[in-house]
Enzyme design. Structure first.
Site, short mmCIF file in Angstrom:
data_model
loop_
_atom_site.label_atom_id
_atom_site.label_comp_id
_atom_site.label_asym_id
_atom_site.label_seq_id
_atom_site.Cartn_x
_atom_site.Cartn_y
_atom_site.Cartn_z
N PRO A 89 52.20 41.18 51.26
CA PRO A 89 53.39 40.33 51.26
C PRO A 89 53.91 40.02 52.67
CG PRO A 89 53.62 42.11 49.66
CD PRO A 89 52.41 42.43 50.49
N GLU A 116 51.83 51.96 47.08
CA GLU A 116 52.96 51.55 47.92
C GLU A 116 52.50 50.85 49.20
OE1 GLU A 116 56.11 51.59 46.81
OE2 GLU A 116 54.99 52.25 45.04
N ARG A 154 36.63 26.00 47.07
CA ARG A 154 36.59 24.57 46.72
C ARG A 154 36.69 23.66 47.94
NH1 ARG A 154 41.03 22.11 45.86
NH2 ARG A 154 40.54 20.94 43.99
N ASP A 169 43.18 15.72 46.16
CA ASP A 169 44.15 16.68 45.63
C ASP A 169 45.51 16.65 46.29
OD1 ASP A 169 42.33 17.79 43.91
OD2 ASP A 169 41.64 19.23 45.42
C1 4GN Z 1 49.80 40.67 48.34
C2 4GN Z 1 49.63 41.99 47.92
C3 4GN Z 1 51.72 40.53 46.95
C4 4GN Z 1 50.85 39.95 47.86
C5 4GN Z 1 50.54 42.52 47.02
C6 4GN Z 1 51.09 38.54 48.29
C7 4GN Z 1 49.62 44.79 47.05
N1 4GN Z 1 51.55 41.78 46.54
N2 4GN Z 1 52.33 38.07 48.18
N3 4GN Z 1 50.49 43.80 46.57
O1 4GN Z 1 50.18 37.90 48.75
C8 4GN Z 1 51.46 47.24 48.99
C9 4GN Z 1 50.04 47.53 49.32
C10 4GN Z 1 51.47 45.99 48.16
C11 4GN Z 1 49.20 46.47 48.76
C12 4GN Z 1 50.11 45.38 48.31
#
Ligand code: 4GN
Length: 252
Positions: A89, A116, A154, A169
């Site tokens: 994230p 986590e 793609r 697209d």
């Molecule tokens: C990426 C990984 C959301 C995204 C995730 C995203 C796994 N969540 N927004 N979760 O692209 C802590 C370690 C959360 C891995 C991660």
């Protein structure tokens, strides 16, 4: 392109990667996807891959060692790993431009975390790119990795059939896509716009471009700042602006 995916749940990828266009690209050898179970690189007899966080707190953290070992294994298969991308994230927001950029690479490694988080030393030493598919948290990096693979695949020449062109697209040209219609001409009293039946390709192109511009203006105006607008585009948008000014009584 070769894509290696490191994950604790390789089985999650089977459906999406064994279906439709991605499957066809793999069958044709344009796309070479391999998944690796990080657990297979655990060095202890219980095959653990996570532990409690230093400093305390809830949940578990993925250990560095199995991930280092997994990447060592990949390096044995092919010395240059190319870009090692971690799905998280905190990463760079994924978009069509980044998908196009990654589609130029010969090889990608995608790292999917769970729990986590992942021990920071993985990020420090191994990861070249961090990518986020949006501002929300998921239970793992697998779904984001699938999204990235799909969007990148793609954009590789030959992956989409000649019929389906990526250039048409949404986002390819920085604008939202125009409406689409197919048979029948009238469905539940709703008619296909006349211009699309006219066979007048120049007019059809102009109509579609106009729809794209108006949709983008209405739904995602901030995108217009980044687009190369032609003189004709500017006229279309300017005319809308003038009409609105007249309606609101700001003019004449
Ligand atoms: C990426 C990984 C959301 C995204 C995730 C995203 C796994 N969540 N927004 N979760 O692209 C802590 C370690 C959360 C891995 C991660």
């Amino acid at each position: 392109m070769r894509i290696d995916i490191l994950t604790l749940f390789p089985e999650m990828f089977t459906g999406p990667f064994d279906t439709s266009i991605i499957k066809r690209a793999r069958d044709r050898g344009i796309l070479n996807i391999h998944t690796f179970n990080i657990r297979d690189f655990s060095q202890n007899k219980h095959r653990t891959v996570d532990d409690t966080p230093y400093g305390g707190g809830a949940g578990m953290v993925m250990q560095a060692e199995p991930i280092f070992k997994a990447l060592e294994h990949l390096r044995e298969l092919q010395e240059d790993l190319g870009r090692v991308i971690m799905m998280c994230p905190q990463g760079m927001p994924f978009n069509q431009d980044l998908a196009k950029e990654l589609a130029q690479e010969e090889r990608l490694v995608l790292l999917c975390g769970h729990y986590e988080g992942i021990d920071e030393r993985v990020r420090e030493k191994l990861v070249t790119d961090e990518i986020s598919i949006g501002d929300y948290v998921l239970t793992g990096g697998e779904l984001p990795a699938m999204v990235v693979v799909d969007a990148v695949a793609r954009m590789i020449p030959g992956v989409l059939g000649e019929m389906a062109s990526a250039e048409a697209d949404s986002f390819y040209n920085g604008l939202l896509d125009h409406p689409h219609y197919t048979k029948p001409r009238v469905y539940q009293g709703m008619e296909v716009p006349e211009v699309l039946l006219s066979g007048h390709h120049k007019k059809i192109d102009r109509w579609r471009r106009r729809q794209s511009l108006l949709r983008t203006l209405e739904r995602r105006p901030e995108l217009l700042k980044e687009v190369n607008l032609s003189a004709e585009d500017r006229e279309v948008l300017g005319a809308v602006y003038n009409q609105l000014q007249e309606i609101l009584g700001f003019k004449k």
